[in-house]
Write a protein that holds these residues in place. Structure first.
Motif, PDB file in Angstrom:
ATOM      1  N   GLY A 138       0.819  -1.308   0.010  1.00 30.94           N
ATOM      2  CA  GLY A 138       0.111   0.045   0.032  1.00 30.94           C
ATOM      3  C   GLY A 138       0.702   1.215   0.046  1.00 30.94           C
ATOM      4  O   GLY A 138       0.313   2.567  -0.189  1.00 30.94           O
ATOM      5  N   GLY A 154      -5.071   4.556  11.559  1.00 27.09           N
ATOM      6  CA  GLY A 154      -4.774   5.576  10.904  1.00 27.09           C
ATOM      7  C   GLY A 154      -6.311   6.461  10.550  1.00 27.09           C
ATOM      8  O   GLY A 154      -6.677   6.740  11.527  1.00 27.09           O
ATOM      9  N   ASP A 155      -6.555   6.725   9.278  1.00 27.87           N
ATOM     10  CA  ASP A 155      -7.822   7.294   9.007  1.00 27.87           C
ATOM     11  C   ASP A 155      -8.250   6.327   7.798  1.00 27.87           C
ATOM     12  O   ASP A 155      -7.766   5.531   7.278  1.00 27.87           O
ATOM     13  CB  ASP A 155      -7.763   8.804   8.752  1.00 27.87           C
ATOM     14  CG  ASP A 155      -6.713   9.138   7.854  1.00 27.87           C
ATOM     15  OD1 ASP A 155      -6.630   8.383   6.664  1.00 27.87           O
ATOM     16  OD2 ASP A 155      -5.589  10.002   7.790  1.00 27.87           O
ATOM     17  N   THR A 156      -9.497   6.965   7.261  1.00 33.28           N
ATOM     18  CA  THR A 156     -10.189   6.259   6.159  1.00 33.28           C
ATOM     19  C   THR A 156      -9.301   6.090   4.948  1.00 33.28           C
ATOM     20  O   THR A 156      -9.398   5.108   4.593  1.00 33.28           O
ATOM     21  CB  THR A 156     -11.393   7.186   5.656  1.00 33.28           C
ATOM     22  OG1 THR A 156     -12.185   7.403   6.793  1.00 33.28           O
ATOM     23  CG2 THR A 156     -12.137   6.436   4.585  1.00 33.28           C
ATOM     24  N   GLN A 157      -8.618   7.180   4.399  1.00 31.79           N
ATOM     25  CA  GLN A 157      -7.583   7.219   3.383  1.00 31.79           C
ATOM     26  C   GLN A 157      -6.634   6.100   3.753  1.00 31.79           C
ATOM     27  O   GLN A 157      -6.149   5.361   2.762  1.00 31.79           O
ATOM     28  CB  GLN A 157      -6.971   8.402   2.939  1.00 31.79           C
ATOM     29  CG  GLN A 157      -8.337   9.356   2.540  1.00 31.79           C
ATOM     30  CD  GLN A 157      -9.180   9.718   3.723  1.00 31.79           C
ATOM     31  OE1 GLN A 157      -8.660  10.203   4.821  1.00 31.79           O
ATOM     32  NE2 GLN A 157     -10.434  10.127   3.416  1.00 31.79           N
ATOM     33  N   ARG A 185      -6.792   3.482   5.526  1.00 35.44           N
ATOM     34  CA  ARG A 185      -7.224   2.127   5.569  1.00 35.44           C
ATOM     35  C   ARG A 185      -7.616   1.748   4.312  1.00 35.44           C
ATOM     36  O   ARG A 185      -7.674   0.500   3.862  1.00 35.44           O
ATOM     37  CB  ARG A 185      -8.552   2.168   6.483  1.00 35.44           C
ATOM     38  CG  ARG A 185      -8.214   2.350   7.977  1.00 35.44           C
ATOM     39  CD  ARG A 185      -9.478   2.163   8.956  1.00 35.44           C
ATOM     40  NE  ARG A 185     -10.434   3.159   8.672  1.00 35.44           N
ATOM     41  CZ  ARG A 185     -10.472   4.235   9.583  1.00 35.44           C
ATOM     42  NH1 ARG A 185      -9.474   4.331  10.538  1.00 35.44           N
ATOM     43  NH2 ARG A 185     -11.584   5.003   9.378  1.00 35.44           N
ATOM     44  N   ASN A 186      -7.868   2.809   3.299  1.00 38.39           N
ATOM     45  CA  ASN A 186      -8.211   2.283   1.964  1.00 38.39           C
ATOM     46  C   ASN A 186      -6.973   1.843   1.021  1.00 38.39           C
ATOM     47  O   ASN A 186      -6.892   1.238   0.140  1.00 38.39           O
ATOM     48  CB  ASN A 186      -8.636   3.303   1.178  1.00 38.39           C
ATOM     49  CG  ASN A 186     -10.103   3.845   1.414  1.00 38.39           C
ATOM     50  OD1 ASN A 186     -10.821   2.879   1.825  1.00 38.39           O
ATOM     51  ND2 ASN A 186     -10.584   4.845   1.331  1.00 38.39           N
ATOM     52  N   ARG A 187      -5.623   2.155   1.765  1.00 42.17           N
ATOM     53  CA  ARG A 187      -4.411   1.810   0.900  1.00 42.17           C
ATOM     54  C   ARG A 187      -3.566   0.706   1.667  1.00 42.17           C
ATOM     55  O   ARG A 187      -2.790   0.078   0.948  1.00 42.17           O
ATOM     56  CB  ARG A 187      -3.802   3.129   0.444  1.00 42.17           C
ATOM     57  CG  ARG A 187      -4.320   4.104  -0.315  1.00 42.17           C
ATOM     58  CD  ARG A 187      -4.403   3.822  -1.647  1.00 42.17           C
ATOM     59  NE  ARG A 187      -3.254   3.380  -2.377  1.00 42.17           N
ATOM     60  CZ  ARG A 187      -2.929   2.939  -3.546  1.00 42.17           C
ATOM     61  NH1 ARG A 187      -3.972   2.133  -3.838  1.00 42.17           N
ATOM     62  NH2 ARG A 187      -1.829   2.833  -4.038  1.00 42.17           N
TER      63      ARG A 187
END
Lengths: 159, 284
Positions: B32, B100-103, B105-107
């Motif tokens: 990621g 972390g944060d949403t972003q 967690r997306n990567r």
């Protein structure tokens, strides 16, 4: 140099980039899409958030070459012609910004949030925007702006 | 901040990736990128080549496997959180939904986090508590590394030169087992200053087995074996948990910093061990 093809806001671009080019710099400098901002440059502030293949990402922590073959949406791609996206309208109506620097990233993160949770509570809005920092507003009006957009989008969808 | 120049490749198979890794000792695998790219932007790392694993299909996805689950190394935190096959592993979801944060967690990926071995990452504690197995492939073939042998020290794992994590196996949870992960997050970075994962098996009103993993407090994640021994055989009441965790931090290698000094952090090991065990048992 590496040749990449990226679809940005529905338009396909093929460009040669150095592998070390960050996606945010590719968008701003190669495609002149300067709505996406560089804030902290350390993946904390969220000013650089864009959508890549449907999910929000920090474009300062993504290489342009990693977006090869991907579909990217930036703040410039959110409005429908001259009709503002409900979130853009919400930030306008609820004064969800002061200096405006964080706003593009804030809106892109909020758009991802509303896609997954169309009717968030204020707590869920705050939690959903934890990756975005605003040093002006104190966040109150940002939360109101997102709530405004959620209500508007739900009304439109219900029609 | 721009990283030093490097070459970039997207191998389509594990064999291709291993060959590239073997051909360049300064090459790095890219998952990621949410630990590696910040390090490269700060020029703390300057690999000559990034071998991006994103096109290797077999590294993706989560599947049920022999009563347990197999998590492909390239599975993102967001994918893990949404995975039906992982729903029963509450401690894992506790972690993957707050990293972390949403972003991020997306990567960020599960395999990437494991390979990086960050002493303040959340997943190591969870994987220790769940008794995971790390499956890797290298030029000498495939091997399975028990999680108890995986974290060797600060940013150091049992991975050998040229090896690639392919998946992480979670064993089936024994009947009566419930799990939880709690952390004392750094207020700025969100990394764990102390994070504890607990897996507790109750049987006939007693704790018949448990595994407790600690992260954030020291140079690498570790099990709290003293707590595990003290808790096993007890009735799992709040009083018995309090007694089991009373000296949880004793004898551990603890790091202090500007956010939490060594003594304070050591004290917090007991506090968060208790919270994790209480939270796990409350889910039974």
């Amino acid at each position: 140099m590496t040749t990449i093809t990226v679809t940005v806001n529905g338009k396909s671009y093929t460009r040669d980039v150095e592998p070390r080019t960050l996606l945010v710099h590719f968008l701003r400098e190669n495609l002149s899409l300067t709505g996406t901002h560089v804030g902290c440059d350390t993946s904390q502030c969220g000013a650089c958030v864009v959508h890549m293949d449907g999910v929000s990402v920090k474009s300062c922590t993504t290489l342009a070459v990693q977006a090869d073959g991907a579909s990217v949406t930036t703040i410039e791609g959110l409005a429908n012609g001259t009709e503002l996206h409900a979130l853009q309208e919400g930030f306008w109506e609820k004064h969800g910004l002061q200096c405006g620097y964080c706003t593009p990233g804030m809106i892109m993160s909020a758009a991802d949030l509303l896609k997954n949770n169309p009717n968030p509570t204020d707590d869920e809005i705050r939690h959903g925007l934890e990756g975005n920092l605003c040093r002006c507003t104190g966040y109150e009006n940002i939360v109101r702006a997102v709530r405004y957009a959620a209500e508007k989008m739900n009304t439109v969808n219900a029609d | 901040m721009i990283p030093s120049a490097f070459e970039y490749a997207t191998p389509a198979t594990l064999n291709e990736a291993m060959a590239m890794l073997a051909a360049d000792e300064d090459a790095k695998l890219l998952a990621g990128g949410h630990s590696l790219l910040p390090t490269m932007k700060l020029r703390l790392a300057a690999p000559t080549k990034l071998i991006d694993l994103r096109k290797i299909g077999e590294l993706r996805g989560v599947s049920a496997s022999g009563g347990g689950a197999r998590i492909g190394a390239m599975t993102t935190y967001a994918e893990a959180t949404a995975s039906a096959a992982l729903k029963g592993y509450a401690a894992l979801i506790d972690a993957t939904s707050i990293i972390g944060d949403t972003q991020v967690r997306n990567r960020g990926t599960i395999g990437g986090a494991m390979a990086h071995g960050d002493p303040a990452a959340d997943l190591p504690a969870v994987m220790l508590a769940l008794g995971a197995t790390v499956n890797v492939i290298g030029s000498a073939g495939s091997r399975a590394i028990a999680i108890d042998d995986f974290f060797v020290g600060m940013l150091t794992t049992a991975l050998e030169e040229g090896e690639i994590i392919t998946s992480i196996d979670l064993p089936a949870l024994a009947a009566g087992t419930s799990t939880a992960y709690v952390k004392f997050a750094n207020p700025a970075s969100g990394y764990a200053m102390v994070g504890v994962a607990a897996s507790v098996t109750m049987s006939g009103g007693k704790v018949s087995a448990c595994r407790i993993g600690l992260t954030g407090a020291g140079p690498s994640a570790t099990r709290l074996e003293g707590v595990e021994q003290a808790l096993t055989g007890s009735d799992g009441s709040e009083a018995s948990i309090a007694s089991a965790v009373a000296n949880a931090g004793d004898g551990l290698d603890i790091l202090g910093d500007i956010h939490a000094g060594e003594d304070y952090r050591r004290a917090m090991v007991s506090v968060y061990a208790k919270r994790a065990i209480v939270a796990a048992i409350a889910r039974a």
